[in-house]
Design a protein around this motif. Sequence first.
Motif: not given
Length: 251
Positions: A111-116, A177-182, A234-235
Amino acid sequence: MNKSNNSGIVEQFVNAVMGVKTLNQQQFPNTSIVNTQELDVRAVLVYTLGTVLQIVVMVLVLLGMEKIVMLIDSNSSFPNWFSTFLTGLFFALLSIRSRIFSLLDNTRSRQTYDQVIRPRWSPPPLVFPIVWMIIAVLRVISSVLVWQQMNHQFLVLPLILFVVHLALGDTWNTIFTVERRLGAAVPVVILGPWLSALVVTAIYWQTNPVAGMTLSFSCVWLTVAAVLVFRIWQLNGSEPLYPLKLTPVEK
């Protein structure tokens, strides 16, 4: 059509083995999350405690395996190869499903990888579980070699450091992945999975050079992963490099 079907089958198999959930398998909550600039102290404590407890549990499991293998080796009714086979299965479980020993939410998801926003050179999502399957096999081989070199002992420094490395990787998965704290994911991936992989590989190499060489591929992949995590950070806004306090807002 056949190629598409085959690739779909391969993807389903790989995701099933590695426990990866694709986007359409996720249940989306009816809330959105607003980030503040405030340090989430509770999250830091939860990550720390969760990691420490996972390490303690896995060390106790190592102790249990050592007792079991001692009984097997001392029992002449078992063939000589049985303890090695059992040890291989044990390390396979640790390598693929170490998260079962974690109290944190360690759902493997795309989910995270697909959306960032990702850099152009970023690998497609399916590459990750495939590479981790390969690394899991290499971890099993290298760890069994170390175990044999250490006279069938599990409570030894190389294997203890190995489970520490796995626990740090699971905690990073929770953060990214779970909490999306980049932001928090950047220092954690460097000081956690990447650095611990170098340490484990070095001590494996000292114990058994073949084991160290076998495990060294994971260092290469984790270097790529660390750079990718940095570029994604960064992105996607370069948020502070610590866990931000999250405020749920009803949609």
